[in-house]
Motif scaffolding. Structure first.
Motif, PDB file in Angstrom:
ATOM      1  N   PHE A 233       0.690  -1.224   0.014  1.00 27.48           N
ATOM      2  CA  PHE A 233       0.158   0.148   0.516  1.00 27.48           C
ATOM      3  C   PHE A 233       0.874   1.064   0.033  1.00 27.48           C
ATOM      4  CE2 PHE A 233      -3.417   2.191   2.287  1.00 27.48           C
ATOM      5  CZ  PHE A 233      -4.596   2.409   0.852  1.00 27.48           C
ATOM      6  N   ALA A 234       1.899   0.960  -0.773  1.00 21.03           N
ATOM      7  CA  ALA A 234       3.081   2.218  -1.283  1.00 21.03           C
ATOM      8  C   ALA A 234       2.674   3.243  -1.081  1.00 21.03           C
ATOM      9  CB  ALA A 234       4.042   1.494  -0.794  1.00 21.03           C
ATOM     10  N   PHE A 235       2.037   3.312  -2.552  1.00 18.46           N
ATOM     11  CA  PHE A 235       1.318   4.118  -2.943  1.00 18.46           C
ATOM     12  C   PHE A 235      -0.040   4.195  -2.719  1.00 18.46           C
ATOM     13  CE2 PHE A 235       5.232   2.782  -4.862  1.00 18.46           C
ATOM     14  CZ  PHE A 235       6.154   3.770  -4.663  1.00 18.46           C
ATOM     15  N   PRO A 236      -1.168   5.048  -2.330  1.00 17.41           N
ATOM     16  CA  PRO A 236      -2.412   4.307  -1.740  1.00 17.41           C
ATOM     17  C   PRO A 236      -3.030   4.576  -3.054  1.00 17.41           C
ATOM     18  CG  PRO A 236      -1.130   5.686  -0.490  1.00 17.41           C
ATOM     19  CD  PRO A 236       0.113   6.060  -0.924  1.00 17.41           C
ATOM     20  N   GLN A 237      -2.359   6.040  -3.929  1.00 20.21           N
ATOM     21  CA  GLN A 237      -3.001   6.044  -5.274  1.00 20.21           C
ATOM     22  C   GLN A 237      -3.708   5.219  -6.528  1.00 20.21           C
ATOM     23  OE1 GLN A 237      -5.197   9.856  -5.288  1.00 20.21           O
ATOM     24  NE2 GLN A 237      -5.782   8.692  -7.116  1.00 20.21           N
ATOM     25  N   THR A 238      -2.361   4.723  -6.629  1.00 23.71           N
ATOM     26  CA  THR A 238      -2.166   3.465  -7.086  1.00 23.71           C
ATOM     27  C   THR A 238      -2.927   2.471  -7.003  1.00 23.71           C
ATOM     28  OG1 THR A 238      -0.260   4.086  -8.226  1.00 23.71           O
ATOM     29  CG2 THR A 238      -1.232   1.521  -8.300  1.00 23.71           C
ATOM     30  N   ILE A 239      -3.806   2.135  -5.916  1.00 19.74           N
ATOM     31  CA  ILE A 239      -4.857   0.805  -5.148  1.00 19.74           C
ATOM     32  C   ILE A 239      -6.119   1.239  -5.694  1.00 19.74           C
ATOM     33  CG2 ILE A 239      -5.523  -0.488  -3.111  1.00 19.74           C
ATOM     34  CD1 ILE A 239      -2.247  -0.729  -4.519  1.00 19.74           C
ATOM     35  N   LEU A 240      -6.370   2.489  -5.432  1.00 22.91           N
ATOM     36  CA  LEU A 240      -7.242   3.516  -5.172  1.00 22.91           C
ATOM     37  C   LEU A 240      -7.600   3.191  -7.199  1.00 22.91           C
ATOM     38  CD1 LEU A 240      -7.604   6.256  -3.032  1.00 22.91           C
ATOM     39  CD2 LEU A 240      -8.095   3.512  -2.699  1.00 22.91           C
ATOM     40  N   GLN A 241      -7.108   3.228  -7.835  1.00 24.52           N
ATOM     41  CA  GLN A 241      -7.203   3.390  -9.710  1.00 24.52           C
ATOM     42  C   GLN A 241      -7.297   1.901  -9.469  1.00 24.52           C
ATOM     43  OE1 GLN A 241      -3.583   5.116 -10.898  1.00 24.52           O
ATOM     44  NE2 GLN A 241      -4.201   7.186 -10.267  1.00 24.52           N
ATOM     45  N   LYS A 242      -6.781   1.088  -8.770  1.00 29.69           N
ATOM     46  CA  LYS A 242      -7.423  -0.164  -9.384  1.00 29.69           C
ATOM     47  C   LYS A 242      -8.889  -0.763  -8.772  1.00 29.69           C
ATOM     48  CE  LYS A 242      -4.202  -3.164 -10.318  1.00 29.69           C
ATOM     49  NZ  LYS A 242      -3.947  -3.764 -11.616  1.00 29.69           N
ATOM     50  N   ILE A 243      -8.768  -0.533  -7.733  1.00 30.28           N
ATOM     51  CA  ILE A 243     -10.395  -0.779  -6.872  1.00 30.28           C
ATOM     52  C   ILE A 243     -11.137  -0.016  -8.178  1.00 30.28           C
ATOM     53  CG2 ILE A 243     -11.744   0.061  -5.351  1.00 30.28           C
ATOM     54  CD1 ILE A 243      -9.179  -0.021  -3.220  1.00 30.28           C
ATOM     55  N   ASP A 244     -10.542   1.469  -8.617  1.00 29.68           N
ATOM     56  CA  ASP A 244     -11.756   1.750  -9.573  1.00 29.68           C
ATOM     57  C   ASP A 244     -11.794   0.510 -11.129  1.00 29.68           C
ATOM     58  OD1 ASP A 244     -14.043   3.952 -10.428  1.00 29.68           O
ATOM     59  OD2 ASP A 244     -12.558   4.178 -11.642  1.00 29.68           O
ATOM     60  N   ALA A 245     -10.788   0.369 -11.070  1.00 28.58           N
ATOM     61  CA  ALA A 245     -11.068  -0.016 -12.802  1.00 28.58           C
ATOM     62  C   ALA A 245     -11.113  -1.503 -12.933  1.00 28.58           C
ATOM     63  CB  ALA A 245      -8.924   0.053 -12.452  1.00 28.58           C
ATOM     64  N   GLU A 246     -10.956  -2.531 -11.533  1.00 29.37           N
ATOM     65  CA  GLU A 246     -11.307  -3.789 -10.836  1.00 29.37           C
ATOM     66  C   GLU A 246     -12.428  -3.585 -10.840  1.00 29.37           C
ATOM     67  OE1 GLU A 246     -10.176  -6.467 -12.876  1.00 29.37           O
ATOM     68  OE2 GLU A 246      -7.423  -5.847 -13.358  1.00 29.37           O
ATOM     69  N   ARG A 247     -13.230  -3.311 -10.938  1.00 29.64           N
ATOM     70  CA  ARG A 247     -14.655  -3.278  -9.940  1.00 29.64           C
ATOM     71  C   ARG A 247     -14.411  -3.530  -8.473  1.00 29.64           C
ATOM     72  NH1 ARG A 247     -16.802   1.291 -11.074  1.00 29.64           N
ATOM     73  NH2 ARG A 247     -18.799   0.963 -10.483  1.00 29.64           N
ATOM     74  N   VAL A 248     -13.508  -3.272  -7.653  1.00 27.07           N
ATOM     75  CA  VAL A 248     -13.851  -4.804  -6.722  1.00 27.07           C
ATOM     76  C   VAL A 248     -14.565  -4.275  -5.641  1.00 27.07           C
ATOM     77  CG1 VAL A 248     -11.559  -4.150  -4.172  1.00 27.07           C
ATOM     78  CG2 VAL A 248     -11.026  -4.185  -6.650  1.00 27.07           C
ATOM     79  N   THR A 249     -15.052  -5.120  -5.162  1.00 28.29           N
ATOM     80  CA  THR A 249     -16.352  -5.040  -3.772  1.00 28.29           C
ATOM     81  C   THR A 249     -15.924  -4.916  -2.864  1.00 28.29           C
ATOM     82  OG1 THR A 249     -16.362  -8.012  -4.005  1.00 28.29           O
ATOM     83  CG2 THR A 249     -17.906  -5.979  -5.968  1.00 28.29           C
ATOM     84  N   GLY A 250     -14.820  -6.173  -2.453  1.00 25.99           N
ATOM     85  CA  GLY A 250     -14.082  -5.853  -1.259  1.00 25.99           C
ATOM     86  C   GLY A 250     -12.926  -5.739  -0.349  1.00 25.99           C
ATOM     87  N   PHE A 251     -12.381  -5.003   0.190  1.00 24.20           N
ATOM     88  CA  PHE A 251     -11.070  -4.283   0.787  1.00 24.20           C
ATOM     89  C   PHE A 251     -10.632  -4.857   1.987  1.00 24.20           C
ATOM     90  CE2 PHE A 251      -8.923  -0.375   0.460  1.00 24.20           C
ATOM     91  CZ  PHE A 251      -7.608  -0.461  -0.215  1.00 24.20           C
ATOM     92  N   PRO A 252      -9.391  -5.425   2.538  1.00 18.67           N
ATOM     93  CA  PRO A 252      -9.784  -6.124   3.621  1.00 18.67           C
ATOM     94  C   PRO A 252      -8.489  -4.685   4.478  1.00 18.67           C
ATOM     95  CG  PRO A 252      -8.370  -7.242   1.972  1.00 18.67           C
ATOM     96  CD  PRO A 252      -9.155  -6.021   1.219  1.00 18.67           C
ATOM     97  N   ILE A 253      -8.353  -4.417   4.820  1.00 19.71           N
ATOM     98  CA  ILE A 253      -6.827  -3.169   5.715  1.00 19.71           C
ATOM     99  C   ILE A 253      -6.831  -3.398   6.948  1.00 19.71           C
ATOM    100  CG2 ILE A 253      -8.400  -1.255   3.621  1.00 19.71           C
ATOM    101  CD1 ILE A 253      -9.212   0.183   6.371  1.00 19.71           C
ATOM    102  N   VAL A 254      -5.893  -2.266   7.545  1.00 24.34           N
ATOM    103  CA  VAL A 254      -5.311  -2.728   8.938  1.00 24.34           C
ATOM    104  C   VAL A 254      -5.204  -1.235   9.282  1.00 24.34           C
ATOM    105  CG1 VAL A 254      -3.927  -4.513   8.906  1.00 24.34           C
ATOM    106  CG2 VAL A 254      -2.836  -2.407   7.693  1.00 24.34           C
ATOM    107  N   PRO A 255      -5.354  -1.097  10.714  1.00 23.13           N
ATOM    108  CA  PRO A 255      -5.631   0.879  10.305  1.00 23.13           C
ATOM    109  C   PRO A 255      -4.231   1.887  10.082  1.00 23.13           C
ATOM    110  CG  PRO A 255      -5.115  -0.560  12.612  1.00 23.13           C
ATOM    111  CD  PRO A 255      -5.456  -1.680  11.489  1.00 23.13           C
ATOM    112  N   THR A 256      -2.890   0.783   9.390  1.00 21.43           N
ATOM    113  CA  THR A 256      -1.842   2.027   9.147  1.00 21.43           C
ATOM    114  C   THR A 256      -2.343   2.263   7.899  1.00 21.43           C
ATOM    115  OG1 THR A 256      -0.480  -0.279   8.734  1.00 21.43           O
ATOM    116  CG2 THR A 256       0.058   1.140  10.658  1.00 21.43           C
ATOM    117  N   MET A 257      -3.126   1.395   7.271  1.00 17.74           N
ATOM    118  CA  MET A 257      -3.535   1.857   5.758  1.00 17.74           C
ATOM    119  C   MET A 257      -5.454   2.572   6.108  1.00 17.74           C
ATOM    120  SD  MET A 257      -3.541  -2.385   4.218  1.00 17.74           S
ATOM    121  CE  MET A 257      -4.690  -2.071   2.518  1.00 17.74           C
ATOM    122  N   ALA A 258      -5.634   2.758   7.066  1.00 17.24           N
ATOM    123  CA  ALA A 258      -6.529   3.359   7.329  1.00 17.24           C
ATOM    124  C   ALA A 258      -6.388   4.926   7.340  1.00 17.24           C
ATOM    125  CB  ALA A 258      -7.927   2.974   8.568  1.00 17.24           C
TER     126      ALA A 258
END
Length: 513
Positions: A233-258
């Motif tokens: 999760f070093a580059f959060p913006q890239t991950i968010l773009q991937k979530i949007d592109a893949e139409r992700v429905t589930g996203f497991p996180i830990v507090p540091t990611m939040a």
């Protein structure tokens, strides 16, 4: 049922459906199933036998998922190890479980080679990517390219499926023994309350060596969902773009990611409409973060959960209870029981603090070849036929039975004769604007016995120690207000992304000497 049947049954039901997206690679369930069968055959052909331990030392990649299922199909016991592990610790694990095989990559080959040199039990090494092979090592690509007519009987559900190594009080990791029955029970319980389904797309940046990350792969295979695997999760913006592109429905996180998500200035409420749910575990989210996440992702159900390696998951908070009980980690997961007990094992009434005890088919069989540690964790339960898991965590429950984490038994700070939970102070610190991360420890004090020290990572340099103390004084009882505040650029983390309180305390003590 055995764990590898998750994949074989989904491959039969949805052969052409995308099972895994890892970087540029996309594998269908059929492709994932066939590749893991061929690798299993290669392991067996190299001398791995039923019950042998196979260590998977890889980062988040397609090869790692293939190796996980291949190990289980071979009837062997899986032990996934974080790719940042150094050679001396890897050697310890290889020797501790007397591993027969290691699956790794060329990038990690130097570390692996050093460890294997000290681990005589390892007779088979499989290496992914195109790096030059050490003589005798097997090419991953060659192994999965060889045809396979079938595999021998792998075993039954009572066989060991995994050895998951977790930190131990002695300084050496302990191998948590989980049978196929344990893993299937845990995965099925979790997918039940998450209402997981075949049209889910789950994105995970969590290491597959971390059981929270590992179970994303297992549960996706169980229900026929698609797993999108990222390395970090070093580059959060890239991950968010991937979530949007893949139409992700589930996203497991830990507090540091939040914490990183909540710092993003361009993240507007409702900007990721495909998300159906977000899960959090490893540590409880600060209440302020819970409230902000529900504002940013109004369409997504937020599951606050608590677990430990010894049983995978203990509790979850039904999302409809989130705003009513934002500090709670919920109730026992389906098919299990969780209660608060005193040192004698007697159940405590609501409001009283005691150790959380877990009953259920997901409870480990013990620590690998460590009967003393096993006896401390698994003790006689309320019925004569069972042992139950004493978690080592202090909890209380409310009148409705919802559970609240108080702290680790050894984390509680005693100051001025009062007991203070670091977590309670940290929740208040996280609610202060400008605080990115925070941890609380006790430091020796000649008057107080122990003084509370807050270690804070701030967004910028405008926050002062007096700001922190004044904020805490407004929200905490006087004996809970930190006496010391130290600002840091970062806080040490364990492999699973959780703040390493022990390492932090040791560093503070060393600096004071």
């Amino acid at each position: 049922m055995r764990v590898e049947q998750f994949l074989t049954e989904s491959a039969a039901a949805w052969p052409d459906k995308t099972a895994l997206v890892a970087g540029d690679r996309r594998l269908s369930f059929r492709e994932l199933d066939e590749a893991s069968t061929r690798l299993a055959a290669a392991l067996l052909g190299a001398g791995v036998v039923r019950g042998d331990r196979v260590v998977v030392f890889l980062d988040n990649c397609a090869e790692a998922v293939i190796a996980i299922f291949a190990t289980l199909k071979a009837g062997a016991v899986l032990s996934p190890i974080n790719p940042s592990t150094k050679s001396d610790k890897l050697a310890y694990i290889l020797n501790n479980c007397r591993a027969a095989a290691l699956v790794t990559s060329g990038r990690l080959g130097t570390v692996a080679q050093k460890a294997i040199a000290e681990a005589p039990s390892v007779h088979t090494v499989v290496v992914a990517d195109g790096a030059a092979l050490t003589p005798g090592w097997i090419s991953f690509a060659d192994a999965v390219a060889r045809p396979c007519d079938g595999l021998p009987f792998a075993g039954i559900e009572l066989d060991l499926a995994m050895l998951i190594y977790t930190s131990g009080s002695t300084g050496h990791p302990k191998g948590v023994m989980m049978t196929h029955q344990n893993v299937v029970a845990a995965a099925t319980s979790i997918t039940t309350y998450l209402e997981s389904r075949a049209d889910d797309v789950v994105l995970s940046v969590l290491p597959l060596s971390f059981d929270y990350g590992l179970y994303q792969a297992l549960m996706a295979a169980e229900v026929g969902a698609t797993l999108v695997l990222e390395k970090s999760f070093a580059f959060p913006q890239t991950i968010l773009q991937k979530i949007d592109a893949e139409r992700v429905t589930g996203f497991p996180i830990v507090p540091t990611m939040a914490a990183l998500l909540l710092q993003m200035k361009n993240l507007a409420p409702g900007s990721l409409p495909s998300l159906r749910y977000i899960t959090n575990t490893a540590a409880a989210l600060p209440v302020a973060h819970v409230l902000r996440l529900t504002e940013l992702f109004p369409q997504a159900l937020l599951y606050s959960m608590y677990g430990l390696t010894e049983c995978k998951r203990c509790t979850y908070l039904p999302p409809q209870q989130l705003l009513q009980r934002p500090g709670s980690v919920g109730i026992a997961i389906p098919g299990t029981e969780a209660y608060v007990a005193d040192d004698a094992g007697t159940r405590l009434p609501p409001g009283e603090v005691g150790e959380l005890v877990i009953r259920g088919p997901h409870v480990m069989k013990g620590y690998w070849e460590n009967p003393e540690a096993t006896a401390r964790a698994l003790r006689p339960g309320p019925f004569s036929w069972e042992n139950v898991l004493y978690t080592g965590d202090l909890f209380r429950c409310d009148d409705a039975g919802f559970l609240y984490f108080v702290g680790r038994k050894d984390d509680i700070i005693k100051t001025r004769g009062e007991k203070v939970s670091p977590k309670e102070v940290e929740n208040v610190l996280h609610a202060l604007p400008g605080v990115k991360e925070a941890a609380v420890i006790g430091v020796e004090d000649p008057v107080l016995g122990a003084a509370i020290k807050a270690l804070v990572v701030a967004d910028d340099g405008s926050l002062t120690a007096q700001d922190v103390i004044r904020h805490c004084a407004r929200h905490l009882e006087d004996f809970m207000v930190p006496k010391h505040v130290e600002f840091r650029d970062a806080l040490p983390k364990s492999d699973n992304g959780k703040i390493d309180r022990r390492a932090l305390a040791a560093a503070v003590l060393e600096a004071a000497e």
